[in-house]
Design an enzyme around this catalytic site. Structure first.
Site, short mmCIF file in Angstrom:
data_model
loop_
_atom_site.label_atom_id
_atom_site.label_comp_id
_atom_site.label_asym_id
_atom_site.label_seq_id
_atom_site.Cartn_x
_atom_site.Cartn_y
_atom_site.Cartn_z
CB SER A 1 -0.87 -0.02 1.27
OG SER A 1 -1.39 1.27 1.57
CE1 TYR B 1 -3.82 0.51 4.02
CE2 TYR B 1 -5.15 -1.42 4.51
CZ TYR B 1 -4.53 -0.59 3.60
OH TYR B 1 -4.60 -0.88 2.25
P1 NAP Z 1 -10.79 -5.02 0.59
O1 NAP Z 1 -12.05 -4.34 0.87
O2 NAP Z 1 -9.55 -4.53 1.27
O3 NAP Z 1 -11.05 -6.58 0.93
C1 NAP Z 1 -10.50 -7.57 0.19
C2 NAP Z 1 -11.12 -8.89 0.53
O4 NAP Z 1 -10.52 -9.41 1.71
C3 NAP Z 1 -12.63 -9.02 0.76
O5 NAP Z 1 -13.15 -10.01 -0.11
C4 NAP Z 1 -12.74 -9.54 2.19
O6 NAP Z 1 -13.80 -10.43 2.39
C5 NAP Z 1 -11.44 -10.30 2.31
N1 NAP Z 1 -11.06 -10.57 3.70
C6 NAP Z 1 -10.97 -9.70 4.72
N2 NAP Z 1 -10.54 -10.33 5.82
C7 NAP Z 1 -10.36 -11.65 5.49
C8 NAP Z 1 -9.94 -12.80 6.19
N3 NAP Z 1 -9.61 -12.73 7.49
N4 NAP Z 1 -9.88 -13.98 5.53
C9 NAP Z 1 -10.21 -14.06 4.22
N5 NAP Z 1 -10.63 -12.99 3.49
C10 NAP Z 1 -10.69 -11.81 4.13
O7 NAP Z 1 -10.53 -5.00 -1.00
P2 NAP Z 1 -9.67 -4.07 -1.97
O8 NAP Z 1 -9.91 -2.62 -1.75
O9 NAP Z 1 -9.91 -4.70 -3.30
O10 NAP Z 1 -8.15 -4.31 -1.51
C11 NAP Z 1 -7.52 -5.55 -1.76
C12 NAP Z 1 -6.15 -5.49 -1.12
O11 NAP Z 1 -5.42 -4.38 -1.64
C13 NAP Z 1 -6.20 -5.29 0.39
O12 NAP Z 1 -5.11 -5.97 0.99
C14 NAP Z 1 -5.99 -3.77 0.53
O13 NAP Z 1 -5.43 -3.43 1.78
C15 NAP Z 1 -5.03 -3.51 -0.58
N6 NAP Z 1 -5.02 -2.15 -1.10
C16 NAP Z 1 -6.18 -1.56 -1.50
C17 NAP Z 1 -6.12 -0.27 -2.05
C18 NAP Z 1 -7.34 0.46 -2.51
O14 NAP Z 1 -7.22 1.65 -2.81
N7 NAP Z 1 -8.50 -0.18 -2.58
C19 NAP Z 1 -4.90 0.39 -2.18
C20 NAP Z 1 -3.74 -0.26 -1.72
C21 NAP Z 1 -3.82 -1.53 -1.18
P3 NAP Z 1 -15.11 -9.99 3.19
O15 NAP Z 1 -16.09 -9.66 2.14
O16 NAP Z 1 -15.47 -11.19 3.98
O17 NAP Z 1 -14.76 -8.82 4.06
C1 GCO Z 2 -6.83 5.28 3.20
C2 GCO Z 2 -6.97 4.36 2.01
C3 GCO Z 2 -5.64 3.79 1.64
C4 GCO Z 2 -5.79 2.84 0.48
C5 GCO Z 2 -4.49 2.26 0.10
C6 GCO Z 2 -3.54 3.30 -0.41
O1 GCO Z 2 -7.74 5.31 4.03
O2 GCO Z 2 -5.78 5.96 3.25
O3 GCO Z 2 -7.89 3.33 2.29
O4 GCO Z 2 -5.06 3.14 2.72
O5 GCO Z 2 -6.62 1.80 0.79
O6 GCO Z 2 -3.93 1.47 1.07
O7 GCO Z 2 -2.42 2.63 -0.97
#
Ligand code: NAP
Ligand code: GCO
Length: 261
Positions: free
Chosen positions: A147, A160
């Site tokens: 992230s 986080y």
């Molecule tokens: P998300 O909302 O962070 O959730 C991803 C999935 O994780 C959901 O299907 C959730 O299932 C599942 N999950 C949560 N806890 C779990 C557990 N204990 N065991 C198994 N599954 C579990 O989705 P996202 O925004 O697509 O992000 C995906 C990944 O990228 C995450 O690691 C997030 O931190 C990272 N990320 C996201 C962003 C962004 O901007 N969106 C940016 C940087 C990094 P449930 O439906 O059951 O909750």
């Molecule tokens: C926040 C956002 C971010 C993104 C991502 C950025 O609240 O700052 O959720 O954390 O999810 O991780 O890379």
């Protein structure tokens, strides 16, 4: 083999954790497009069922499993079942995650621990479960979803950021400890991506929306499509000499001081 052929995943088995929507779903799509068989897991059967249907809608016959990534026994059972029913896992994408946006002084220790458990201990447990068979098979790929918070802090995301900073170093340590077995462990560090997790930040007139546009040279939120190419690169033999690297897919956020208001 041509360089382009090195992006093929024909004959590979990929496990993407928590992939029923968002970034994990998109990554699973591109790995399937390149030839991989897709497995995924969720905590609830109904979410597994919903995920299987979502994958079917885009032409993917995904294998779904009920498994909480923080439950080591359940993870070992899932991996053993996948190995028996589908094949040794060649590619693990540690995508499952959660975030709590709470000022640190209002965040309970138990809530802090829950975020660390899912976002950091979960990838540790998952990697521990798949590495032995990867070693026996002669190699494998592990991709951890890091992230911006692997490098930067901001208000309300202390747990986080601690977890994603730790995940960056766990990525480097797995690369260091298992690189000799032809296992490459890298991270993808998405910027601010349009998924349900960031929906609250993109709500109409939310100040964060304008803030992010100003902090991103690309002057837009990222999309899951932006992550597919980098994910395929790190999942394929095109990246066999890339190890311990966090590939930031952030439109330039980490390079940029931000637009003058
Ligand atoms: P998300 O909302 O962070 O959730 C991803 C999935 O994780 C959901 O299907 C959730 O299932 C599942 N999950 C949560 N806890 C779990 C557990 N204990 N065991 C198994 N599954 C579990 O989705 P996202 O925004 O697509 O992000 C995906 C990944 O990228 C995450 O690691 C997030 O931190 C990272 N990320 C996201 C962003 C962004 O901007 N969106 C940016 C940087 C990094 P449930 O439906 O059951 O909750
Ligand atoms: C926040 C956002 C971010 C993104 C991502 C950025 O609240 O700052 O959720 O954390 O999810 O991780 O890379």
């Amino acid at each position: 083999m041509s360089v382009v052929d090195r992006f093929s995943l024909n004959g590979k088995v990929a496990l993407v954790t928590g992939a029923r929507y968002g970034i994990g779903f998109g990554i699973a799509q591109v790995l399937h497009e390149a030839g991989a068989v897709i497995a995924f897991n969720q905590r609830k059967q109904e979410d597994v069922d919903a995920g299987i249907e979502s994958f079917k809608e885009v032409g993917i016959e995904a294998h779904g499993f009920v498994c909480d990534v923080t439950d080591e026994a359940a993870v070992l059972n899932m991996v053993s079942t996948i190995e028996k029913e589908i094949g040794i896992i060649d590619i693990l994408v540690n995508n499952a995650g959660m975030i709590k946006r709470v000022p640190m002084l209002e965040l309970s220790a138990s809530d802090f621990r829950q975020v660390i458990d899912i976002d950091l201990t979960g990838p540790f447990i998952m990697a521990k479960a798949v590495i032995p068979s990867m070693i026996k098979k002669g190699g494998g790929k592990i991709i951890n979803l890091c992230s911006m918070m692997s490098e930067l802090g901001r208000e309300t995301v202390s747990a986080y950021a601690a977890a994603k900073g730790g995940l960056k170093m766990l990525t480097k340590n797995i690369a260091s400890e298992y690189g000799e077995y032809n296992i490459q462990c890298n991270g993808i560090g998405p910027g601010y991506i349009e998924t349900p997790q960031t929906a609250p930040l993109r709500a109409k007139d939310h100040p964060f929306n304008k803030f992010i546009i100003g902090k991103t040279p690309a002057a837009r939120w990222g999309t899951v499509e932006d992550l597919k190419g980098p994910a395929l690169f790190l999942a394929s033999s095109a990246s066999d000499f890339v190890n311990g690297h966090i590939l930031y897919v952030d439109g330039g956020i980490l390079a940029y001081i931000g637009k003058q208001p």
